[in-house]
Design an enzyme around this catalytic site. Structure first.
Site, short mmCIF file in Angstrom:
data_model
loop_
_atom_site.label_atom_id
_atom_site.label_comp_id
_atom_site.label_asym_id
_atom_site.label_seq_id
_atom_site.Cartn_x
_atom_site.Cartn_y
_atom_site.Cartn_z
N GLU A 7 0.81 -1.22 0.00
CA GLU A 7 0.00 0.00 0.00
C GLU A 7 0.85 1.27 0.00
O GLU A 7 0.45 2.32 -0.47
CB GLU A 7 -0.92 -0.01 1.22
CG GLU A 7 -1.93 1.11 1.24
CD GLU A 7 -3.13 0.77 2.11
OE1 GLU A 7 -3.57 -0.39 2.09
OE2 GLU A 7 -3.62 1.68 2.81
N TYR A 360 6.06 5.54 11.84
CA TYR A 360 4.89 5.82 11.01
C TYR A 360 3.80 6.56 11.82
O TYR A 360 3.42 6.10 12.90
CB TYR A 360 4.34 4.49 10.48
CG TYR A 360 3.27 4.64 9.45
CD1 TYR A 360 3.58 5.13 8.19
CD2 TYR A 360 1.96 4.28 9.73
CE1 TYR A 360 2.59 5.25 7.24
CE2 TYR A 360 0.97 4.41 8.78
CZ TYR A 360 1.29 4.90 7.53
OH TYR A 360 0.32 5.03 6.60
#
Length: 859
Positions: A7, A360
């Site tokens: 992704e 992240y």
DNA sequence: GCAAGGTC
């Protein structure tokens, strides 16, 4: 070759690292997009990251509707072709109580109220949104003998994977494709997923796509409707959507509660207590008197009291537990409390993540995974940040038991510093956020803080009084994480029977406060609680509500326009105004994912619900247009015209496109005021909005990235400047045996303000003045340098300064008063500072770039 | 010129 489609880039990179036979995967590029080449059991593999969704749903170009032939399109020569639309849309597009009143040949691309029913039933196509990525994907797919979809393991991930596969199919129709489902980017999970490949779940992808279609249809139809009801020119879109509208409704609802709030009177008796060497606040044991007579009676006993006796001293210590690890929402809330909006937080976090400083930033998880090397990170922080080194040392010496939050997911670890990179190279905003994240991380590894609370019970003339003080006796995690910590309130050491002085005891009349407005941090939390938006979208949705001017200020207030929009939608399309639409959508999507319902049925049902509301909406279009028009005017109002009494509003000059304030009575009334350029201007409400000196409006000015200030818009108003004010006498001239007056001036050209001696030719004495704020002479001179002392009225109150910028007193002030005194630097001094900062920033940027490049090539 | 969802 096997192609792995992830992704995002970081996932593609991680997967390559975890699956690679031996050694590191090879970093490669295909048309400027990073891909990772590696071998698995000797076989060649390549992984690439997408950038989220690569296709975007939209209404087709040039598709029209005709009563007889249904949907059709025209070729370039004007030939009519039946449009390729799903079966479900072949029905009459608009089941109204009336017959459709439209002429044939409606084009849904045009923004027309008449075409909205057709838009509601329009087919939807998907356009490429990431052309570069699609190009790379197709390029690699052509060379691959099998493809593995390895996007995130959730609904949107399945859809992103299905879209990617549809692009692959355009160039490799028969290549075998499978799906890897992993829920954490760790070796065990990823290898298991690739050992047990499954099929792409079409139902789950369909569910995601249904969400896309429904959001687009509702959003587009209602946005166009609101925009067209009262067209305000291009750039004045009035948006609506499944998430943004209920969010706006929350703010409007809170504002309504505040307006409906009836304040209640109460009274407080408070004063000061004192010992020989300290002072502290005391208050009556009854914190709020609701009975005025009782308050006055108690006050009459203590009004003239001068002493009090300590009746009891009690101490209690309480523990404050360390905070839990950051996920996106809690980071946004904590940063908002430090003055960084959620949207800005995400932009900065993204940049810190991309340059390797933090993990992240889009996570729900608040539990560190076992695999995370906590000790290694603390060591990294210790050597990277001198300021954190001492506390890192303590953490390393301790048992290091991390706290855990309530949400445990395994997709990504909570937001934490990586311990890599040199924080000195970061710019202001980055440094602030990085420190918050790094300090939060350390705090989650530390022990509780202990706060000792001391309570004094004091008898003052027979009335019971109390004083309380909190002292941090064991800082624990607070040593790393001071955010939101209250200042110590130290009480002197006193014992029962001691007598203290009391003074300034006052009876204060107060009123209860309405419920507080949302801060941006609180609104993000409220959205999460109500299931509105996701960790990745909430910040930008709030920001969107500001750009369409439905919201203003922080704490958040709805504009008149925002309230009018909610009122209208609440009446005619209530479904879009509540979080239930999201809840019902989620339930529908679950059924589609389970195969119990179909995309076509769910989307059609939603279209029908919207179509059912359109009649009423269209019928009331003009009423709504009027309401919007009134609201926009009310939002633009900055005050009343001192000449004719009509409204003064913010206007935009047609010629220069600049803003100015003008009277609604124009052309009969010619009153206008200039508006400062380069700052965001907003009206001030109530008394604060009218200048007491000249009656012109006062406005709030928000310069980019600095403190907001308030001012009267009338440039000739004495609050803006007192021309030719004498602030003192010239010391230099006096020493030379002559007389010179120091007079304040304002330069006509530059607008700069300064003080100059009447004998300037001889003595050369002049001083710069702050750019804003009313000036008052004090007649006093500075004890340090003999220059005059003036008072400048600023947004934060009056400010006494010595006008001599080289005065030795300045240095002391800079350290003790921080920002306040920094503002007193001469423009020359400011320039030097600015230069230094810029130089530092440029240097920092260079270093960062170098480092990143170096790091990349090393890998 | 529209939404919300991914991520750059």
């Amino acid at each position: 070759m096997k192609l792995v489609i992830a992704e995002k880039n970081i996932a593609a990179q991680k997967i390559a690292q975890l699956l690679s036979d031996a050694g590191k995967p090879k970093n490669d590029k295909v048309y400027n997009t990073a891909v990772y080449r590696f071998t698995v059991d000797g076989e060649e593999w390549v992984s690439m990251g997408l950038a989220g969704h690569i296709l975007a749903p939209d209404f087709p170009d040039e598709i029209l509707f005709d009563e007889k032939q249904g949907w059709y399109s025209l070729t370039e020569d004007g030939e009519v072709l039946p449009a390729d639309v799903p079966d479900g849309l072949a029905r009459p597009p608009y089941e109204s109580k009336r017959r459709p009143f439209l002429p044939n040949g409606i084009n849904i691309k045009g923004w027309k109220v008449e075409s909205l029913p057709y838009l509601t039933w329009s087919p939807i196509i998907k356009n490429p949104a990431e052309r570069e990525i699609i190009r790379v994907l197709k390029n690699l797919a052509k060379k691959s003998d099998s493809v593995i979809i390895a996007t995130d393991f959730d609904r949107e991930g399945e859809l992103i994977g299905a879209d990617a596969l549809s692009m692959v199919r355009e160039v490799a129709p028969d290549v075998p494709a499978s799906r890897a489902r992993y829920s954490a980017l760790i070796k065990a999970e990823v290898t298991a997923a690739f050992d047990n490949l499954v099929e792409l779940d079409e139902n789950l992808a369909d569910a995601g796509e249904s969400r896309q279609y429904i959001d687009l249809i509702w959003g587009a139809v209602l946005t166009r409707y609101l925009t067209l009801a009262k067209f305000g020119g291009f750039g004045n879109v009035r948006s609506a959507g499944r998430v943004q509208t209920p969010t706006l409704a929350l703010v409007v609802e809170r504002e309504r509660e505040r307006r409906a709030f009836v304040p209640e009177d109460y009274w407080q008796i408070r004063g000061m207590g004192a010992t020989a060497d300290s002072e502290f606040k005391i208050s009556h044991k009854t914190p709020r008197f609701t009975d005025k007579a009782a308050a006055e009676d108690a006050f009459s006993h203590v009004e003239h009291a001068t002493t009090g006796t300590i009746v009891e001293v009690s101490k209690r210590s309480r523990k404050q537990q360390p905070p839990v690890p950051f996920n996106t929402t809690s980071l946004q809330a904590a940063a908002a409390a430090e003055g960084i909006s959620p949207a800005r937080t995400m932009r900065i976090a993204e940049s810190l993540y991309m340059s390797g400083f933090i993990s992240y930033p889009r996570v729900d998880n608040t539990v560190y995974p076992r695999s995370l090397d906590l000790e290694g990170i603390v060591k990294g922080l210790s050597s990277g940040s001198p300021a954190l080194a001492p506390v890192c040392k303590k953490v390393l010496a301790g048992p290091m038991k991390p706290t855990r939050g309530k949400t445990e997911t395994t997709d990504h670890p909570p937001i934490h510093p990586t311990g890599q990179g040199d924080p000195e190279t970061l710019d202001g905003g980055q440094k602030k956020l990085y420190n918050l994240i790094a300090r939060r991380f350390l705090a989650t590894l530390m022990g509780p803080a202990t706060i000792e609370n001391t309570k004094l019970s004091i008898d003052v003339a027979g009335e019971p009084f109390t004083a309380t003080g909190d002292v941090l006796v064991d800082p624990g995690f607070r040593e790393a994480y001071p955010y939101g910590l209250k200042r110590d309130e130290q009480l002197p050491a006193l014992a029962q029977g001691d007598v203290i002085d009391v003074h300034d005891i006052k009876l204060e009349a107060k009123q209860t406060e309405p419920p507080a407005r949302y801060s941006q941090g609180k609104l993000v939390q409220e959205m999460e609680k109500r299931g509105l938006g996701t960790k990745s979208t909430r910040a930008s949705i709030i920001e969107r509500l500001y750009t369409v001017r439905y919201l203003k200020n922080d704490p958040i207030e709805p504009s008149q326009l925002g309230m009018a929009i909610i009122d209208a939608l609440h009446e005619f399309a209530p479904r879009i105004t509540t979080p239930e639409m999201t809840a019902e959508l989620d339930a529908d999507m679950t059924r589609v994912a389970e195969g119990k319902d179909t995309q076509e049925h769910v989307v059609d049902h939603s279209r029908a619900l919207l179509a059912g509301m359109l009649d009423a909406l269209i019928e009331h279009k003009d009423d709504l247009g009027e309401a919007i028009s009134d609201a926009v005017t009310a939002d633009a109002k900055v005050g009343e015209c001192p000449k004719c009494g009509k409204d003064l509003v913010m206007k935009t000059s047609a010629k220069t496109r600049g803003s100015f304030i003008g009277c609604m009575g124009w052309p009969d009334c010619d009153v206008t005021y200039p508006v400062p350029s380069g700052v965001k201007v907003s009206p001030l409400e109530g008394e604060a909005g009218v200048c007491p000196e000249c009656g012109a409006p006062r406005i709030k000015c928000q310069p980019f990235r600095s403190k907001a200030y308030e001012q009267c818009v009338n440039p000739k108003c004495p609050t803006n400047f007192e021309p030719d004010l004498k602030v003192g006498e010239c010391k230099v001239c006096a020493e030379a045996g002559r007389h010179g007056d120091l007079i304040a001036h304002k330069s006509e050209k530059s607008g700069k303000r300064f003080i100059r001696c009447t004998n300037y030719e001889e003595c050369q004495v002049s001083y710069p003045l702050p750019a804003r704020g009313k000036l008052q002479a004090t007649g006093e001179t500075c004890p340090e340098c003999g220059a005059p002392i003036v008072v400048v009225e600023t947004a934060r109150g009056p400010w006494r300064i010595c006008v001599n910028m080289e005065c030795p007193s300045k240095e002391k002030k800079t350290t003790s008063r921080g920002r306040g005194a920094a503002g007193s630097k001469t423009s020359a001094a400011k320039k030097t500072t600015a230069k230094k900062t810029t130089a530092k920033k440029t240097a920092a940027k260079k270093t960062t770039t170098k480092k990143t490049t170096a790091k990349k090539s090393a890998e």
